[in-house]
Scaffold this motif. Structure first.
Motif, PDB file in Angstrom:
ATOM      1  N   LYS A  31       0.842  -1.191   0.000  1.00 13.89           N
ATOM      2  CA  LYS A  31       0.000   0.000   0.000  1.00 13.89           C
ATOM      3  C   LYS A  31       0.879   1.242   0.000  1.00 13.89           C
ATOM      4  N   LEU A  32       0.335   2.314  -0.571  1.00 15.60           N
ATOM      5  CA  LEU A  32       1.024   3.602  -0.585  1.00 15.60           C
ATOM      6  C   LEU A  32       0.271   4.588   0.304  1.00 15.60           C
ATOM      7  N   TYR A  33       1.025   5.393   1.054  1.00 14.46           N
ATOM      8  CA  TYR A  33       0.464   6.454   1.888  1.00 14.46           C
ATOM      9  C   TYR A  33       1.301   7.710   1.706  1.00 14.46           C
ATOM     10  N   THR A  34       0.689   8.860   1.938  1.00 14.91           N
ATOM     11  CA  THR A  34       1.465  10.076   2.100  1.00 14.91           C
ATOM     12  C   THR A  34       1.034  10.757   3.396  1.00 14.91           C
ATOM     13  N   ILE A  35       1.891  11.599   3.926  1.00 12.12           N
ATOM     14  CA  ILE A  35       1.582  12.300   5.174  1.00 12.12           C
ATOM     15  C   ILE A  35       0.797  13.564   4.845  1.00 12.12           C
ATOM     16  N   THR A  36      -0.425  13.665   5.381  1.00 11.58           N
ATOM     17  CA  THR A  36      -1.294  14.791   5.045  1.00 11.58           C
ATOM     18  C   THR A  36      -1.491  15.760   6.211  1.00 11.58           C
ATOM     19  N   THR A  82      -0.539  12.153  10.297  1.00 19.76           N
ATOM     20  CA  THR A  82      -1.685  11.505   9.657  1.00 19.76           C
ATOM     21  C   THR A  82      -1.280  10.971   8.294  1.00 19.76           C
ATOM     22  N   ALA A  83      -1.442   9.647   8.109  1.00 20.75           N
ATOM     23  CA  ALA A  83      -1.111   8.994   6.844  1.00 20.75           C
ATOM     24  C   ALA A  83      -2.395   8.712   6.079  1.00 20.75           C
ATOM     25  N   THR A  84      -2.437   9.147   4.810  1.00 22.46           N
ATOM     26  CA  THR A  84      -3.604   8.942   3.950  1.00 22.46           C
ATOM     27  C   THR A  84      -3.225   8.013   2.812  1.00 22.46           C
ATOM     28  N   GLU A  85      -4.013   6.955   2.617  1.00 22.03           N
ATOM     29  CA  GLU A  85      -3.703   6.002   1.545  1.00 22.03           C
ATOM     30  C   GLU A  85      -3.946   6.648   0.179  1.00 22.03           C
ATOM     31  N   ILE A  86      -3.059   6.366  -0.773  1.00 14.59           N
ATOM     32  CA  ILE A  86      -3.147   6.933  -2.126  1.00 14.59           C
ATOM     33  C   ILE A  86      -2.932   5.813  -3.148  1.00 14.59           C
ATOM     34  N   PRO A  87      -3.569   5.902  -4.339  1.00 14.34           N
ATOM     35  CA  PRO A  87      -3.377   4.871  -5.372  1.00 14.34           C
ATOM     36  C   PRO A  87      -2.043   5.011  -6.084  1.00 14.34           C
ATOM     37  N   SER A  88      -1.524   6.230  -6.131  1.00 17.17           N
ATOM     38  CA  SER A  88      -0.233   6.501  -6.762  1.00 17.17           C
ATOM     39  C   SER A  88       0.297   7.795  -6.170  1.00 17.17           C
ATOM     40  N   ALA A  89       1.549   8.094  -6.446  1.00 17.63           N
ATOM     41  CA  ALA A  89       2.165   9.309  -5.922  1.00 17.63           C
ATOM     42  C   ALA A  89       2.643  10.171  -7.079  1.00 17.63           C
ATOM     43  N   ASN A  90       2.289  11.451  -7.056  1.00 14.46           N
ATOM     44  CA  ASN A  90       2.794  12.370  -8.070  1.00 14.46           C
ATOM     45  C   ASN A  90       4.295  12.574  -7.867  1.00 14.46           C
ATOM     46  N   LYS A  91       4.985  12.911  -8.929  1.00 15.66           N
ATOM     47  CA  LYS A  91       6.409  13.211  -8.784  1.00 15.66           C
ATOM     48  C   LYS A  91       6.587  14.386  -7.819  1.00 15.66           C
ATOM     49  N   GLU A  92       7.687  14.365  -7.090  1.00 14.54           N
ATOM     50  CA  GLU A  92       8.017  15.363  -6.074  1.00 14.54           C
ATOM     51  C   GLU A  92       7.063  15.299  -4.877  1.00 14.54           C
ATOM     52  N   MET A  93       6.361  14.177  -4.714  1.00 14.94           N
ATOM     53  CA  MET A  93       5.508  13.953  -3.540  1.00 14.94           C
ATOM     54  C   MET A  93       6.129  12.849  -2.689  1.00 14.94           C
ATOM     55  N   ALA A 103       1.640  16.974   3.440  1.00 15.96           N
ATOM     56  CA  ALA A 103       1.938  18.039   4.405  1.00 15.96           C
ATOM     57  C   ALA A 103       3.239  18.737   4.021  1.00 15.96           C
ATOM     58  N   ASP A 104       3.279  20.046   4.236  1.00 12.10           N
ATOM     59  CA  ASP A 104       4.480  20.817   3.910  1.00 12.10           C
ATOM     60  C   ASP A 104       5.690  20.321   4.688  1.00 12.10           C
ATOM     61  N   GLU A 105       5.467  19.746   5.858  1.00 11.74           N
ATOM     62  CA  GLU A 105       6.570  19.280   6.701  1.00 11.74           C
ATOM     63  C   GLU A 105       7.219  17.988   6.180  1.00 11.74           C
ATOM     64  N   SER A 139       8.962  21.639  17.605  1.00 10.89           N
ATOM     65  CA  SER A 139       8.312  20.481  18.217  1.00 10.89           C
ATOM     66  C   SER A 139       9.152  19.974  19.385  1.00 10.89           C
ATOM     67  N   THR A 140       8.483  19.490  20.411  1.00  9.06           N
ATOM     68  CA  THR A 140       9.193  18.933  21.567  1.00  9.06           C
ATOM     69  C   THR A 140       9.079  17.418  21.623  1.00  9.06           C
ATOM     70  N   ALA A 141       8.323  16.806  20.687  1.00  8.45           N
ATOM     71  CA  ALA A 141       8.114  15.354  20.717  1.00  8.45           C
ATOM     72  C   ALA A 141       9.401  14.614  20.361  1.00  8.45           C
ATOM     73  N   ARG A 142       9.679  13.538  21.106  1.00  9.47           N
ATOM     74  CA  ARG A 142      10.842  12.724  20.791  1.00  9.47           C
ATOM     75  C   ARG A 142      10.604  11.863  19.571  1.00  9.47           C
ATOM     76  N   SER A 143       9.354  11.522  19.304  1.00 14.77           N
ATOM     77  CA  SER A 143       9.006  10.731  18.124  1.00 14.77           C
ATOM     78  C   SER A 143       7.612  11.123  17.662  1.00 14.77           C
ATOM     79  N   ILE A 144       7.329  10.818  16.403  1.00 12.20           N
ATOM     80  CA  ILE A 144       6.016  11.114  15.817  1.00 12.20           C
ATOM     81  C   ILE A 144       5.467   9.821  15.237  1.00 12.20           C
ATOM     82  N   ALA A 145       4.352   9.363  15.761  1.00 15.77           N
ATOM     83  CA  ALA A 145       3.754   8.096  15.348  1.00 15.77           C
ATOM     84  C   ALA A 145       2.803   8.312  14.176  1.00 15.77           C
ATOM     85  N   LEU A 146       2.604   7.242  13.415  1.00 17.50           N
ATOM     86  CA  LEU A 146       1.655   7.279  12.312  1.00 17.50           C
ATOM     87  C   LEU A 146       0.241   7.002  12.821  1.00 17.50           C
TER      88      LEU A 146
END
Length: 351
Positions: A191-196, A204-215, A243-245, A293-300
Motif C-alpha cells: 500500500k502507498l500512503y502520504t503524510i497529510t 496523519t497517513a492517507t492512503e493513495i493509489p499513486s504518488a505524483n512526482k516530487e511527492m 503536508a508541507d513538513e 516540536s518537543t516530541a521525541r518521536s512522531i507516530a503514524l
C-alpha cells in the motif's frame, strides 16, 4: 513525438554514353561570360548531338521519431521468459521524408529503409545489434534503401522494469521521486500512503493509489515477511497534496540536526524519530521538518482508520497480543489509564 538526427543526402546525375558516342574525343567549346551587374562569371557550352542517356538518382532526407510517453524510459515486463514493452506502440519508430514540408511522407520499412535495434554496452560507443529486448539502453539504426541511402540513428532510450524497494514485514519505507509519478505493481499487496497532517506527536497517513512526482510517500508491507515491491512510472496524477513538513530528496543528502526553531525527524520503519545530530540519508528518501516540536518521536495515525495499516505500528507478528499507545510505544502491562490504545491491529478504548 521527438525529432532526432537528420540525415542529409544528395542529388546525383550519372551520364553514360551509348556505343560510338564521343568517338571523335573532341571537347565542346566553352564560352565564359561575366554578368555586368553581379560581376559573377558563367560558363556555357553546346552539348554535341550524340546518343546520350542521362540517369538521375534522387537521394532524400530522412528523420526518425520515437514515441516514449514517460521521458526517455519505457516500462517493460517479462512475458513467456522474454521482455516486452507494456505498450508495444511505444517501441515503433516512425521514419519520415521531410522534404515535403507541408505533408511529410512516412517511409516503408524494407522498401525505403531497413531497421536495426541496437543495445549499448559498457561504453558510450559500444553498440551491438540485437533482436530481443532486455533491461538496458537502446537506439534504432535506420539504413536507407531504394531512393534513400546513408544511416541515421534515433535518440537513445532506456528499457527498465521500475524501481525495486525492499520493505520489512509489517513496516514502511519512505520514497521520493523527482521525475516520475509512481504506482505499485498490480496485485503486489503493498500500500502507498502520504503524510497529510502533522500534530504534536502524530503524523496523519492517507492512503493513495499513486504518488505524483516530487511527492514524498510511504510504502507499506502488510505481510509477515520481508518483500521487494516494484514502483512503476505512471501517467496518472492524483488530486492529493502532502503536508508541507514532509520532505524528500532525489539524491543522497544529510538531515540537519534539530534546533530550537526546527525539529527534524527521520523514519525508522514504524515511526519518525527526532534527529539530534546530523544524519546522512540515502537518495529517494523522505523525512519530517517540524517547527518548534518537543516530541521525541512522531507516530503514524491513519486518516481512514484502516485496521490493517494500524497494525504496522504494533510490533512484530509475535507481539500482536501486546498493547501499544498511539505513539507506538509497547506497554509493559495491560493499560488502566483512560485512553485509546492499539492491540491486534485494532483500537482499544479504556474508559
Amino acid at each position: 513525438m521527438k525529432q532526432f538526427k537528420k540525415l542529409t543526402l544528395t542529388l546525383a546525375l550519372l551520364i553514360t554514353a551509348a556505343a560510338g558516342a564521343w568517338a571523335d574525343e573532341t571537347n565542346p567549346e566553352v564560352t565564359i561570360t561575366q554578368d555586368a551587374t553581379t560581376k559573377q562569371y558563367e560558363a556555357s557550352f553546346q552539348m554535341p548531338q550524340y546518343d546520350v542517356t542521362a540517369t538521375y538518382t534522387i537521394k532524400r532526407d530522412m528523420t526518425v521519431d520515437v514515441d516514449a510517453t514517460i521521458d526517455d524510459r519505457i516500462r517493460i515486463q517479462m512475458v513467456n521468459n522474454a521482455f516486452q514493452a507494456v505498450d508495444a506502440t511505444q517501441m515503433n519508430p516512425v521514419v519520415k521524408d521531410n522534404l515535403e514540408t507541408n505533408s511529410p511522407v512516412t517511409l516503408t520499412e524494407t522498401t525505403d529503409y531497413t531497421l536495426t535495434l541496437q543495445k549499448q554496452g559498457d561504453t558510450e560507443d559500444d553498440w551491438t545489434d540485437v533482436t530481443a529486448l532486455s533491461v538496458g539502453t537502446f537506439r534504432y539504426k535506420i539504413t536507407g534503401a531504394g531512393n534513400y541511402s546513408g544511416v541515421c540513428y534515433s535518440e537513445e532510450f532506456e528499457l527498465f522494469q521500475g524501481y525495486e524497494v525492499e520493505v520489512a514485514a509489517q513496516e514502511f519505507i519512505t520514497y521520493y521521486s523527482a521525475n516520475d509519478n509512481l504506482t505499485l505493481e498490480e496485485n503486489s499487496g503493498a500500500k502507498l500512503y502520504t503524510i497529510t497532517g502533522i500534530g504534536e506527536s502524530k503524523a496523519t497517513a492517507t492512503e493513495i493509489p499513486s504518488a505524483n512526482k516530487e511527492m514524498p510517500f510511504l510504502v507499506y508491507n502488510p505481510t509477515e515477511e520481508t518483500k521487494t515491491f516494484l514502483l512503476i512510472p505512471t501517467d496518472a496524477e492524483i488530486n492529493q497534496t502532502c503536508a508541507d513538513e514532509f520532505k524528500g530528496t532525489a539524491t543522497a543528502t544529510t538531515i540537519a540536526a534539530s534546533t530550537d526553531a526546527q525539529t527534524n525527524y527521520a523514519f525508522n520503519g514504524k515511526q519518525f524519530v527526532r534527529v539530534r545530530t546530523a544524519l546522512p540519508v540515502a537518495a529517494n528518501k523522505a523525512w519530517l521538518e517540524v517547527p518548534t516540536s518537543t516530541a521525541r518521536s512522531i507516530a503514524l495515525v491513519f486518516a481512514d482508520d484502516d485496521a490493517t495499516a494500524i497494525s504496522a505500528v504494533s510490533g512484530s507478528p509475535a507481539d500482536k497480543a501486546a498493547v501499544y499507545d498511539l505513539n507506538g510505544r509497547k506497554l509493559d502491562k495491560k493499560p488502566t489509564r483512560k485512553g485509546v490504545y492499539i492491540q491486534n491491529g485494532k483500537k482499544v478504548v479504556v474508559k
